[in-house]
Design a protein around this motif. Structure first.
Motif, short mmCIF file in Angstrom:
data_model
loop_
_atom_site.label_atom_id
_atom_site.label_comp_id
_atom_site.label_asym_id
_atom_site.label_seq_id
_atom_site.Cartn_x
_atom_site.Cartn_y
_atom_site.Cartn_z
N TRP A 45 26.72 -5.54 -3.00
CA TRP A 45 27.83 -5.18 -3.89
C TRP A 45 27.32 -4.65 -5.22
N MET A 46 26.20 -5.17 -5.70
CA MET A 46 25.63 -4.64 -6.94
C MET A 46 25.19 -3.18 -6.75
N PHE A 51 26.27 2.60 -7.53
CA PHE A 51 26.51 3.91 -6.94
C PHE A 51 27.85 4.47 -7.40
N ASP A 52 28.88 3.64 -7.43
CA ASP A 52 30.21 4.08 -7.85
C ASP A 52 30.21 4.49 -9.32
N ILE A 53 29.53 3.75 -10.15
CA ILE A 53 29.43 4.11 -11.57
C ILE A 53 28.68 5.42 -11.73
N THR A 71 40.34 5.08 0.77
CA THR A 71 39.25 5.44 1.68
C THR A 71 37.91 5.00 1.11
N GLN A 72 37.71 5.23 -0.17
CA GLN A 72 36.46 4.85 -0.81
C GLN A 72 36.28 3.33 -0.81
N PHE A 73 37.37 2.61 -1.08
CA PHE A 73 37.30 1.15 -1.08
C PHE A 73 37.00 0.61 0.31
N THR A 74 37.58 1.24 1.33
CA THR A 74 37.32 0.81 2.71
C THR A 74 35.86 1.00 3.08
N VAL A 75 35.29 2.14 2.68
CA VAL A 75 33.87 2.38 2.94
C VAL A 75 33.01 1.37 2.19
N TYR A 76 33.34 1.11 0.93
CA TYR A 76 32.59 0.15 0.14
C TYR A 76 32.66 -1.24 0.77
N CYS A 77 33.83 -1.65 1.24
CA CYS A 77 33.95 -2.97 1.88
C CYS A 77 33.15 -3.05 3.17
N CYS A 78 33.17 -1.98 3.94
CA CYS A 78 32.38 -1.97 5.18
C CYS A 78 30.90 -2.12 4.88
N VAL A 79 30.41 -1.39 3.89
CA VAL A 79 29.00 -1.48 3.52
C VAL A 79 28.70 -2.84 2.90
#
Length: 98
Positions: A45-46, A51-53, A71-79
């Motif tokens: 998550w860090m 990456f998002d910043i 969509t971006q949040f879903t990808v982030y949660c999957c990763v």
């Protein structure tokens, strides 16, 4: 934060009940796997937040809040959850085999 509470609970349990680290119990294995999962998830998550910043700062045009949000949040949660789950599952499989 959960990782630190988990490690504190494990430390207190081992010191209060006098169990040694060389004994292989189910509770010890579960605590070890949970500690590993939360440690990997913390770093995943860090990395995602960094990456998002970086993507936000590097973009020249402002992004509308609804354009990529879900969509971006879903990808982030999957990763963020899938990578630690895969690593911990491999460790659990190796632990049960040997």
């Amino acid at each position: 934060m959960i990782q630190l509470m988990l490690e504190l609970a494990s430390y207190l349990k081992n010191n209060l009940y006098g169990e040694h680290f060389h004994t292989k119990t189910t509770a010890c294995t579960i605590m070890g796997l949970l500690t590993q999962f939360f440690a990997i998830a913390q770093y995943a998550w860090m990395a995602i937040m960094s990456f998002d910043i970086w993507m936000t700062i590097r973009s020249v045009t402002p992004m509308s809040p609804r354009s990529k949000g879900k969509t971006q949040f879903t990808v982030y949660c999957c990763v963020g959850f899938l990578i630690p789950t895969i690593c911990t599952s491999i460790s659990a499989l190796i632990e049960t085999q040997f």
